[in-house]
Design an enzyme around this catalytic site. Structure first.
Site, short mmCIF file in Angstrom:
data_model
loop_
_atom_site.label_atom_id
_atom_site.label_comp_id
_atom_site.label_asym_id
_atom_site.label_seq_id
_atom_site.Cartn_x
_atom_site.Cartn_y
_atom_site.Cartn_z
N CYS A 86 0.72 -0.86 0.12
CA CYS A 86 -0.16 -0.13 -0.25
C CYS A 86 0.52 1.45 0.49
O CYS A 86 1.65 1.68 -0.84
CB CYS A 86 -0.76 -0.52 1.22
SG CYS A 86 -2.40 1.22 0.86
N HIS A 196 -3.69 -5.79 0.95
CA HIS A 196 -3.28 -6.24 2.45
C HIS A 196 -2.77 -7.57 3.12
O HIS A 196 -3.90 -7.69 3.34
CB HIS A 196 -3.85 -5.34 3.81
CG HIS A 196 -3.16 -3.66 3.52
ND1 HIS A 196 -3.05 -2.61 4.05
CD2 HIS A 196 -4.01 -2.86 2.82
CE1 HIS A 196 -2.67 -1.64 3.71
NE2 HIS A 196 -3.44 -1.52 3.07
N GLU A 198 -1.33 -8.69 5.45
CA GLU A 198 -1.17 -9.03 6.59
C GLU A 198 -2.46 -8.89 7.26
O GLU A 198 -3.03 -9.24 8.16
CB GLU A 198 -0.59 -7.93 7.32
CG GLU A 198 -1.06 -6.12 7.40
CD GLU A 198 -0.72 -5.42 5.93
OE1 GLU A 198 -0.44 -5.84 5.10
OE2 GLU A 198 -0.93 -4.13 6.15
#
Lengths: 232, 765
Positions: A86, A196, A198
């Protein structure tokens, strides 16, 4: 510290990365403050999402001047693994470690939702646990994720396997050229992506597909250590 | 108000233009024993504004239950209350309004509302982990200028919330938005924040220890937001646009730095005595309140305050509401710790004064004392008004809905209800909020309550390697203004009941409430009556569920030239889920499950959205609520959830059972799941099909359970006195609802299209 998670003023996905690396995957990971000039013994550098320097001027435009980025550039040129997520992707583009740039979303609005990603290049350290064409689900959350590069660069990237992930199933959230969601450098050791991983590393959060990226990286680090020990 | 020089004489006109009454001015003369300086007059005017002093609402707020075994910091004592959640951990949460600024400048008004509530939470020593918003606007449909203006306000407010929350990295996970023309010209923007902290991390806003240094940290002071608290304490008029300088400008990046620097500093407990954010009334409020709470005095020198504009007067410096600033009372000898940590985060940290023992708030500027006021009397002795309250003549309007014929096309009516902005999917809104950052959002926006897991790590900079322990929190905000307009007392109870019901449907038991009371001008007896009755109803509700009120906010003078807003006492409720296996969402999960209805068929169309949308007018009376029955229903539901018998649970609220059933079919992340429902049983007692489908009687829940557990689930519920019956079965791609005279049928794809796309279609228009 083998996995370094950079912290710029305004980074806000740094804690999520540390959570996944340490608590979910059991890795030796720690924060690295942007004013540091050395990466220490880091084997992987992760540039987290967020709003470094408030996205003032342009996303990632100020962060690239932080002292740590010089060390990251040298680390990358020696073949070290670097991944930007990002805002981290935007910083790596601004720093010239990745081609192209990220502009305002086509709808001119921030967008946070799950997307589908197709794996375009499964031969990278980041994608070693994936098959070509495999579809992964993970969320995006950005206002400026609309990937752009000039036609010549884009053609070269497509030929060289530098387009790593594409939005698929009609889920392109930002108008990105060629549905591009993630790219790598020519050498394949630096990658950036807008989604993302994560936030998609545990089933309770709706998807664990993102974990494949970190596991692939861990494999690559292990392989490199083994090669170093055997004197290659 | 033009610029006032610091040596201006205080005249009766100036007193009046500061919103102070002659009686209040006499009290000031009594406290000071002399005439105030112009700076002192400004200080009194903001501290004694409705916004800061609660001078109208304070006697009413005392009616809330604020105690409980888990309450660690009570309502009103500090910036926000703190509730124990076990294992050495606690939550701090609060809701606050930014209605007036958002009416004048929606983007910045809403953004700084987010910034303000975040500071209230991290001031307590807590790390903010989630945000929620309760928003109200006038109708956004149609080509009228008013509708266009309401759309502009909605877009601005949503953009402002997104701007601030996304940048600072706190997920916006929950909330509600409702539309009614009473809010045209005066939207409501209530922002909720929750933070987590270990018990030993609680920080208080107290200035103690004579000689301890007072630090100003964060952004520099400018002229923005001058006397915003006083602005928030007036009706909105056509001229309010001229108050635009009273709206602050937010910088979420700066606040992120301030947040991280403060939390880092707070780990050095030995260095810190007290902390207070500079919110409403900025330097004024933070200095006199910390001194008052610490039973001490405080002395500051304004020449030391970091300033970003030139030639600011003492009056301006004291009344500025520039954002992203905090006051920190450090321990003498620990100044270097404060300076070092703030320097790391590139923030100003300047010693501007010290704690004194004389009980005075003393302010120096350009070598002169410009204010010297007994801190406690300023902060605590604001006049309290016992406003007259009077029920409106004739009470709420009552209509017999039977005078309105049942529409022939009930299938079309449901589609129209799903397209109503109050009911329609809010995805257009929450897509713009980062609702997943912090990697903890387990139930995303769009179900009855959001569920967020929060880590409970041992102290240290890094989380443990390997397994991490979590707690699971559910959050909802609720209030039905139409119900409150018909009967504020029942409406207040219903708001609490609905919030608790939303938590129960998510598998959570409630642990605390924060309230935001949005009303019109309290000097009108009918408005004050609404406030009083709503508070009494909410207090009854909170007692019935055994949940303490931990703090909140009062926003009065919510009036536009067209009149007051509907009384809107918003309830923010927090619950805890003991086991992640109990987390439940509202959508049907698979074909073949039994659909059950808890709480019976209800009845009456009073207060219903259906009456507004389809019959074309607001009908009374307000639905009633039996709180003991409601609580038994929630506990029964929680018990069958804990036993693993429940696949989905959804409460019936706006739009009643019909809308609830449709939402169960279409609101999941995957393909819609249809259902075959039979409601013939409810026709005989109620009479009309529209009443069966759309009544908004409280205490009702639609759940789906595997057929194999149906019998035991129903018998457990009935054994607890909770009416529960099987009304159908999930499956297929159609929602069919049977009545004695035939059945209604909708393709779920059509229902989803109506509901999912409605808001986007209106806002593009």
């Amino acid at each position: 510290m083998k996995w370094a998670v950079l912290q710029f003023p305004g980074s806000n996905c740094d804690q999520d990365l540390i959570h996944v690396l340490r608590s979910v995957m059991g890795k030796d990971a720690a924060y690295l403050w942007h004013k540091e000039r050395s990466l220490g013994d880091a084997e992987v550098v992760l540039v987290p999402g967020g709003f470094s320097y408030g996205d003032y001027l342009r996303c990632g435009a100020i962060a690239r001047f932080s002292p740590v980025m010089k060390a990251v550039g040298e680390f990358a040129s020696r073949g070290g693994f670097v991944m930007g997520i990002c805002n981290g992707f935007q910083i790596l583009c601004e720093a010239g470690l990745l081609p192209g740039c990220l502009i305002r979303n086509r709808e001119l609005r921030f967008v946070c939702r799950e997307v589908a990603l197709r794996v375009e290049n499964a031969g990278l350290p980041f994608t070693g646990r994936m098959k070509p064409g495999q579809v992964l689900r993970m969320p995006v959350a950005h206002g400026e994720g609309n990937y752009f590069a000039d036609a010549e660069t884009l053609a070269r990237m497509e030929r060289g396997g530098q387009v790593v992930f594409r939005y698929c199933d009609g889920t392109n959230p930002n108008g990105s050229l060629g549905d591009i969601a993630g790219v790598c450098n020519e050498r394949g050791n630096v990658m950036g992506l807008m989604p993302h991983p994560e936030r998609a590393a545990e089933p309770i959060l709706g998807s664990a597909d993102g974990r494949l990226i970190f596991e692939g990286l861990a494999d690559a680090v292990r392989a490199r250590r083994a090669a170093r020990l055997s004197g290659d | 108000m033009g610029k006032i020089p610091d040596d201006a004489r205080v005249t009766p006109e100036l007193v009046a233009s500061h919103g102070l009454t002659p009686e209040e001015y006499r009290l000031i003369l009594d406290i000071l024993g002399r005439e105030p300086t112009i700076t002192e007059l400004g200080i009194f005017s903001v501290m004694w504004s409705e916004h800061c002093s609660y001078k109208s609402s304070r006697p009413e707020l005392k009616k809330f239950p604020t105690d409980g075994p888990s309450v660690m910091v009570r309502a009103g004592e500090e910036n926000a209350g703190v509730i124990d959640i076990g294992d050495g951990w606690a939550v701090s949460f609060k809701i606050e309004s930014h209605n007036h600024p958002s009416a004048v400048e929606p983007f910045q008004g809403a953004a700084t509302g987010v910034g303000g509530i975040l500071r209230d939470i991290f001031t307590m020593g807590a790390r903010p982990v989630l945000l929620a918003d309760s928003l109200r606007f006038g109708d956004i449909r149609g080509k009228s200028r008013k509708a266009a203006e309401n759309r502009r306000l909605l877009k601005g407010v949503v953009g402002g919330i997104a701007h601030y929350g996304n940048c600072i990295g706190v997920p916006t996970v929950a909330g509600e938005i409702a539309f009614d023309d009473s809010y045209s010209g005066n939207p409501l923007v209530n922002v909720f924040c929750l933070g987590i902290l270990r018990h030993d991390q609680i920080r208080l806003g107290k200035a103690t220890g004579e000689g301890n240094p007072v630090f100003y940290v964060g952004a520099k002071t400018g002229r923005d937001g001058l006397a915003g608290a006083a602005f928030a304490s007036r009706d909105l008029t056509e001229e309010s646009k001229e108050d635009r300088p009273a709206v602050q400008v937010g910088d979420p990046f700066r606040e992120k730095l301030l947040l991280e620097a403060c939390l880092e500093l707070f780990e050095h407990a030995e260095s810190i005595v007290g902390v207070q954010d500079m919110g409403a009334a900025g330097l004024t409020c933070s200095t006199c309140e910390t001194a008052s709470r610490g039973h001490s005095g405080i002395e500051i020198d304004l020449d030391l305050v970091p300033q970003r504009e030139e030639a600011m007067t003492a009056y301006e410096l004291m009344l500025s509401e520039s954002q992203e600033r905090m006051l920190i009372i450090a321990r003498r000898g620990h100044e270097e710790t404060v300076r070092r940590i703030f320097a790391k985060w590139d923030l100003d940290a300047v010693e501007i004064g010290r704690v004194t023992g004389d009980g005075l708030m003393r302010v120096r500027h350009l070598g002169r004392v410009v204010a010297e006021i007994p801190a406690r009397r300023l902060a605590e002795e604001a006049p309290v008004y016992h406003r007259p309250a009077r029920a409106p003549v004739g009470g709420a309007e009552r209509y017999d809905y039977l005078k309105f014929p049942e529409p022939k096309d009930l299938e079309g009516a449901l589609l129209k209800m799903l397209e109503a902005p109050t009911v329609a999917s809010k995805r257009w809104v929450y897509d713009q909020y980062d609702h997943m950052v912090r990697a903890g959002t387990v139930v995303l926006p769009g179900s009855d309550a959001a569920v967020v897991r929060v880590p409970t790590d041992p102290p240290g900079d890094l989380p443990p390697v390997g397994g991490r322990s979590f707690k699971y929190l559910a959050v909802t905000t609720d209030c039905n203004g139409a119900h409150c307009a018909l009967d504020p007392h029942e409406g207040g109870k219903l708001a609490v009941a609905e919030a608790a019901r939303n938590l129960a449907c998510s598998g959570a038991r409630p642990i605390g409430v924060t309230d935001n009371l949005n009303f019109g001008n309290p000097q009108r007896p009918e408005i004050f009556w609404q406030l009083r009755r709503a508070v009494e109803g909410m207090a009854e509700g909170c007692r019935a569920f055994g949940v303490p009120v931990t703090g909140g906010n009062v926003s009065l003078y919510n009036e536009s030239p067209a009149g007051a807003v509907d009384p809107t006492p918003v309830v923010g409720m927090v619950g805890i889920i003991d086991d992640p296996a109990h987390i439940t969402t509202q959508c049907f999960k698979a074909a073949g499950d039994a659909v059950i209805l808890l709480g019976g068929a209800g009845g009456g169309l009073g207060g219903s959205l259906y009456a507004m949308e389809i019959l074309g007018r607001r009908l009374g009376p307000c639905p009633g609520v039996d709180l003991a029955f409601e609580r038994a229903t929630h506990e029964g539901l929680l018990e069958i959830i804990r036993r693993g018998w429940v696949r989905s649970a959804h409460d019936c609220s706006e739009g009643g059972l019909g809308v609830a059933l449709a939402e169960c079919c279409i609101s999941g992340p995957g393909a819609p799941v249809g259902a075959q429902i039979d409601l013939a049983f409810a026709e005989a007692p109620l009479g009309r099909r529209d009443e069966v489908l759309f009544n908004e009687a409280s205490g009702r829940i639609v759940a789906s359970v595997p057929e194999g557990h149906l019998r035991e689930a129903l018998s457990l519920l009935m054994g607890r006195g909770v009416p529960a019956c099987r009304i159908g079965r999930t499956g297929g791609d159609v929602l069919k609802i049977g009545f004695s005279g035939g059945r209604l049928s909708w393709s779920v794809a059509r229902l989803r299209d109506a509901w999912a796309g409605a808001l986007g279609r209106v806002l593009r228009g």
